[in-house]
Write a protein that holds these residues in place. Structure first.
Motif, PDB file in Angstrom:
ATOM      1  N   ARG A   1      -7.393 -17.571  -5.425  1.00  0.00           N
ATOM      2  CA  ARG A   1      -8.534 -18.063  -6.206  1.00  0.00           C
ATOM      3  C   ARG A   1      -8.439 -19.554  -6.508  1.00  0.00           C
ATOM      4  NH1 ARG A   1      -7.769 -13.179  -9.304  1.00  0.00           N
ATOM      5  NH2 ARG A   1      -6.968 -14.491 -10.952  1.00  0.00           N
ATOM      6  N   LYS A   2      -7.232 -20.087  -6.637  1.00  0.00           N
ATOM      7  CA  LYS A   2      -7.116 -21.513  -6.950  1.00  0.00           C
ATOM      8  C   LYS A   2      -6.877 -22.379  -5.703  1.00  0.00           C
ATOM      9  CE  LYS A   2      -2.201 -21.694  -8.216  1.00  0.00           C
ATOM     10  NZ  LYS A   2      -1.281 -21.996  -9.294  1.00  0.00           N
TER      11      LYS A   2
ATOM     12  N   THR B   1      -2.051 -26.695  -3.867  1.00  0.00           N
ATOM     13  CA  THR B   1      -3.474 -26.511  -3.540  1.00  0.00           C
ATOM     14  C   THR B   1      -3.689 -25.710  -2.257  1.00  0.00           C
ATOM     15  OG1 THR B   1      -3.551 -28.604  -2.337  1.00  0.00           O
ATOM     16  CG2 THR B   1      -4.132 -28.666  -4.694  1.00  0.00           C
ATOM     17  N   GLU B   2      -2.641 -25.536  -1.481  1.00  0.00           N
ATOM     18  CA  GLU B   2      -2.744 -24.795  -0.232  1.00  0.00           C
ATOM     19  C   GLU B   2      -1.803 -23.603  -0.276  1.00  0.00           C
ATOM     20  OE1 GLU B   2      -3.773 -28.218   2.966  1.00  0.00           O
ATOM     21  OE2 GLU B   2      -1.672 -28.064   2.377  1.00  0.00           O
ATOM     22  N   TYR B   3      -2.323 -22.470   0.196  1.00  0.00           N
ATOM     23  CA  TYR B   3      -1.553 -21.236   0.152  1.00  0.00           C
ATOM     24  C   TYR B   3      -1.603 -20.553   1.507  1.00  0.00           C
ATOM     25  CZ  TYR B   3      -1.272 -22.141  -4.756  1.00  0.00           C
ATOM     26  OH  TYR B   3      -0.993 -22.735  -5.953  1.00  0.00           O
ATOM     27  N   CYS B   4      -0.649 -19.666   1.717  1.00  0.00           N
ATOM     28  CA  CYS B   4      -0.497 -19.007   3.009  1.00  0.00           C
ATOM     29  C   CYS B   4      -0.482 -17.490   2.829  1.00  0.00           C
ATOM     30  CB  CYS B   4       0.805 -19.469   3.657  1.00  0.00           C
ATOM     31  SG  CYS B   4       1.116 -18.763   5.277  1.00  0.00           S
ATOM     32  N   ILE B   5      -1.250 -16.807   3.651  1.00  0.00           N
ATOM     33  CA  ILE B   5      -1.202 -15.348   3.733  1.00  0.00           C
ATOM     34  C   ILE B   5      -0.281 -15.021   4.895  1.00  0.00           C
ATOM     35  CG2 ILE B   5      -2.509 -13.274   4.331  1.00  0.00           C
ATOM     36  CD1 ILE B   5      -4.894 -14.546   2.884  1.00  0.00           C
ATOM     37  N   LEU B   6       0.684 -14.151   4.651  1.00  0.00           N
ATOM     38  CA  LEU B   6       1.588 -13.782   5.722  1.00  0.00           C
ATOM     39  C   LEU B   6       2.140 -12.379   5.530  1.00  0.00           C
ATOM     40  CD1 LEU B   6       5.065 -15.434   5.389  1.00  0.00           C
ATOM     41  CD2 LEU B   6       3.418 -15.501   3.577  1.00  0.00           C
TER      42      LEU B   6
ATOM     43  N   ALA C   1       0.875  -1.168   0.000  1.00  0.00           N
ATOM     44  CA  ALA C   1       0.000   0.000   0.000  1.00  0.00           C
ATOM     45  C   ALA C   1       0.913   1.218   0.000  1.00  0.00           C
ATOM     46  CB  ALA C   1      -0.895   0.003   1.225  1.00  0.00           C
ATOM     47  N   VAL C   2       0.622   2.159  -0.882  1.00  0.00           N
ATOM     48  CA  VAL C   2       1.481   3.330  -1.040  1.00  0.00           C
ATOM     49  C   VAL C   2       0.656   4.602  -0.901  1.00  0.00           C
ATOM     50  CG1 VAL C   2       3.090   4.503  -2.607  1.00  0.00           C
ATOM     51  CG2 VAL C   2       2.938   2.008  -2.639  1.00  0.00           C
ATOM     52  N   VAL C   3       1.152   5.511  -0.061  1.00  0.00           N
ATOM     53  CA  VAL C   3       0.596   6.856   0.068  1.00  0.00           C
ATOM     54  C   VAL C   3       1.682   7.789  -0.434  1.00  0.00           C
ATOM     55  CG1 VAL C   3      -0.190   8.635   1.669  1.00  0.00           C
ATOM     56  CG2 VAL C   3      -0.862   6.252   2.038  1.00  0.00           C
ATOM     57  N   SER C   4       1.364   8.556  -1.480  1.00  0.00           N
ATOM     58  CA  SER C   4       2.388   9.336  -2.186  1.00  0.00           C
ATOM     59  C   SER C   4       3.464   8.352  -2.613  1.00  0.00           C
ATOM     60  CB  SER C   4       2.921  10.469  -1.324  1.00  0.00           C
ATOM     61  OG  SER C   4       1.872  11.367  -1.021  1.00  0.00           O
ATOM     62  N   ASP C   5       4.679   8.484  -2.140  1.00  0.00           N
ATOM     63  CA  ASP C   5       5.734   7.520  -2.478  1.00  0.00           C
ATOM     64  C   ASP C   5       6.126   6.655  -1.290  1.00  0.00           C
ATOM     65  OD1 ASP C   5       5.991   8.329  -5.148  1.00  0.00           O
ATOM     66  OD2 ASP C   5       7.338   9.962  -4.613  1.00  0.00           O
ATOM     67  N   LEU C   6       5.362   6.732  -0.203  1.00  0.00           N
ATOM     68  CA  LEU C   6       5.685   6.010   1.018  1.00  0.00           C
ATOM     69  C   LEU C   6       4.924   4.685   1.091  1.00  0.00           C
ATOM     70  CD1 LEU C   6       7.003   6.008   3.893  1.00  0.00           C
ATOM     71  CD2 LEU C   6       4.885   7.118   4.683  1.00  0.00           C
ATOM     72  N   ILE C   7       5.663   3.589   1.269  1.00  0.00           N
ATOM     73  CA  ILE C   7       5.027   2.285   1.483  1.00  0.00           C
ATOM     74  C   ILE C   7       4.548   2.249   2.927  1.00  0.00           C
ATOM     75  CG2 ILE C   7       5.404  -0.212   1.601  1.00  0.00           C
ATOM     76  CD1 ILE C   7       7.359   0.097  -0.738  1.00  0.00           C
ATOM     77  N   VAL C   8       3.221   2.096   3.094  1.00  0.00           N
ATOM     78  CA  VAL C   8       2.619   2.136   4.429  1.00  0.00           C
ATOM     79  C   VAL C   8       2.037   0.788   4.851  1.00  0.00           C
ATOM     80  CG1 VAL C   8       2.148   4.613   4.259  1.00  0.00           C
ATOM     81  CG2 VAL C   8       0.374   2.956   3.604  1.00  0.00           C
ATOM     82  N   GLY C   9       2.021  -0.172   3.938  1.00  0.00           N
ATOM     83  CA  GLY C   9       1.501  -1.491   4.257  1.00  0.00           C
ATOM     84  C   GLY C   9       2.026  -2.532   3.303  1.00  0.00           C
ATOM     85  N   VAL C  10       1.982  -3.785   3.740  1.00  0.00           N
ATOM     86  CA  VAL C  10       2.483  -4.893   2.924  1.00  0.00           C
ATOM     87  C   VAL C  10       1.740  -6.166   3.301  1.00  0.00           C
ATOM     88  CG1 VAL C  10       4.353  -5.479   4.544  1.00  0.00           C
ATOM     89  CG2 VAL C  10       4.587  -6.078   2.127  1.00  0.00           C
ATOM     90  N   GLY C  11       1.630  -7.078   2.373  1.00  0.00           N
ATOM     91  CA  GLY C  11       1.060  -8.403   2.624  1.00  0.00           C
ATOM     92  C   GLY C  11       1.486  -9.334   1.511  1.00  0.00           C
ATOM     93  N   ALA C  12       1.499 -10.635   1.795  1.00  0.00           N
ATOM     94  CA  ALA C  12       1.944 -11.606   0.805  1.00  0.00           C
ATOM     95  C   ALA C  12       1.099 -12.868   0.853  1.00  0.00           C
ATOM     96  CB  ALA C  12       3.412 -11.956   1.047  1.00  0.00           C
ATOM     97  N   ILE C  13       1.057 -13.556  -0.274  1.00  0.00           N
ATOM     98  CA  ILE C  13       0.417 -14.864  -0.367  1.00  0.00           C
ATOM     99  C   ILE C  13       1.305 -15.754  -1.219  1.00  0.00           C
ATOM    100  CG2 ILE C  13      -1.010 -14.184  -2.348  1.00  0.00           C
ATOM    101  CD1 ILE C  13      -3.182 -16.122  -1.210  1.00  0.00           C
ATOM    102  N   GLY C  14       1.461 -16.990  -0.779  1.00  0.00           N
ATOM    103  CA  GLY C  14       2.295 -17.919  -1.528  1.00  0.00           C
ATOM    104  C   GLY C  14       2.013 -19.344  -1.131  1.00  0.00           C
ATOM    105  N   PRO C  15       2.680 -20.275  -1.802  1.00  0.00           N
ATOM    106  CA  PRO C  15       2.457 -21.695  -1.527  1.00  0.00           C
ATOM    107  C   PRO C  15       2.762 -22.048  -0.076  1.00  0.00           C
ATOM    108  CG  PRO C  15       3.766 -21.394  -3.512  1.00  0.00           C
ATOM    109  CD  PRO C  15       3.659 -20.053  -2.858  1.00  0.00           C
ATOM    110  N   TYR C  16       1.915 -22.876   0.495  1.00  0.00           N
ATOM    111  CA  TYR C  16       2.106 -23.381   1.846  1.00  0.00           C
ATOM    112  C   TYR C  16       2.916 -24.663   1.738  1.00  0.00           C
ATOM    113  CZ  TYR C  16       0.920 -24.767   6.622  1.00  0.00           C
ATOM    114  OH  TYR C  16       0.986 -25.134   7.944  1.00  0.00           O
ATOM    115  N   TRP C  17       4.152 -24.616   2.183  1.00  0.00           N
ATOM    116  CA  TRP C  17       5.059 -25.760   2.106  1.00  0.00           C
ATOM    117  C   TRP C  17       5.111 -26.356   0.703  1.00  0.00           C
ATOM    118  CZ3 TRP C  17       8.399 -26.104   5.866  1.00  0.00           C
ATOM    119  CH2 TRP C  17       8.058 -25.622   7.129  1.00  0.00           C
ATOM    120  N   ASP C  18       5.249 -25.524  -0.306  1.00  0.00           N
ATOM    121  CA  ASP C  18       5.370 -25.933  -1.712  1.00  0.00           C
ATOM    122  C   ASP C  18       4.138 -26.644  -2.268  1.00  0.00           C
ATOM    123  OD1 ASP C  18       7.976 -24.844  -1.889  1.00  0.00           O
ATOM    124  OD2 ASP C  18       8.822 -26.673  -1.040  1.00  0.00           O
ATOM    125  N   SER C  19       3.023 -26.524  -1.596  1.00  0.00           N
ATOM    126  CA  SER C  19       1.780 -27.147  -2.067  1.00  0.00           C
ATOM    127  C   SER C  19       1.266 -26.432  -3.310  1.00  0.00           C
ATOM    128  CB  SER C  19       0.716 -27.091  -0.969  1.00  0.00           C
ATOM    129  OG  SER C  19      -0.522 -27.551  -1.459  1.00  0.00           O
TER     130      SER C  19
END
Length: 142
Positions: free
Chosen positions: A114-115, A81-86, A61-79
């Motif tokens: 979505r998948k 079919t399962e993903y992790c938000i962190l 999330a960016v306000v002007s040029d400042l990053i004010v928030g972050v989030g990620a999603i990726g494979p859960y233990w290389d799965s």
């Protein structure tokens, strides 16, 4: 307040590390000891963020040029079919302005989400109420 949610790009890593470390020290300190916070802080470096961005989809999330928030999603233990938000963090002075929700919405719109047949959420104690408010159910409470 105007903010924009966008995908991570190389060059964001220093600001993200600073944001995460600051949030841990100022927000999460209410739920963890200083020693625990400092141990977690050491787990975040620009190289760690860059490496995570290779397999996770990261949003900022960016306000002007400042990053004010972050989030990620990726494979859960290389799965596949399962993903992790962190690593969903928002600078303390930008909390309760809808930025965390907007980042989570971007993660929920992501192709990984979505998948997914199952989503795991890696959360600090401090963020549990946020996720519950957003409709997530935790399998383990502290």
């Amino acid at each position: 307040m105007d903010y924009k949610i966008r995908r991570f790009k190389k060059g964001d890593e220093d600001a993200i590390v600073s944001l995460i470390r600051r949030t841990l020290r100022e927000v999460n300190i209410k739920d963890y000891s200083k020693e625990t916070i400092e141990k977690i802080v050491k787990e975040f470096s620009p190289n760690i963020i860059l490496n995570r961005a290779k397999s996770f989809h990261m949003y900022v999330a960016v306000v002007s040029d400042l990053i004010v928030g972050v989030g990620a999603i990726g494979p859960y233990w290389d799965s596949l079919t399962e993903y992790c938000i962190l690593n969903l963090y928002v600078l303390p002075e930008y909390e309760n302005m809808g930025i965390g929700k907007a980042i989570l919405n971007a993660l929920e719109e992501d192709e990984f989400f979505r998948k997914a047949e199952r989503i795991e959420v890696s959360s600090t104690i401090s963020a549990v109420s946020f996720y519950e408010h957003m409709g997530y159910v935790f399998k383990k409470r502290w």
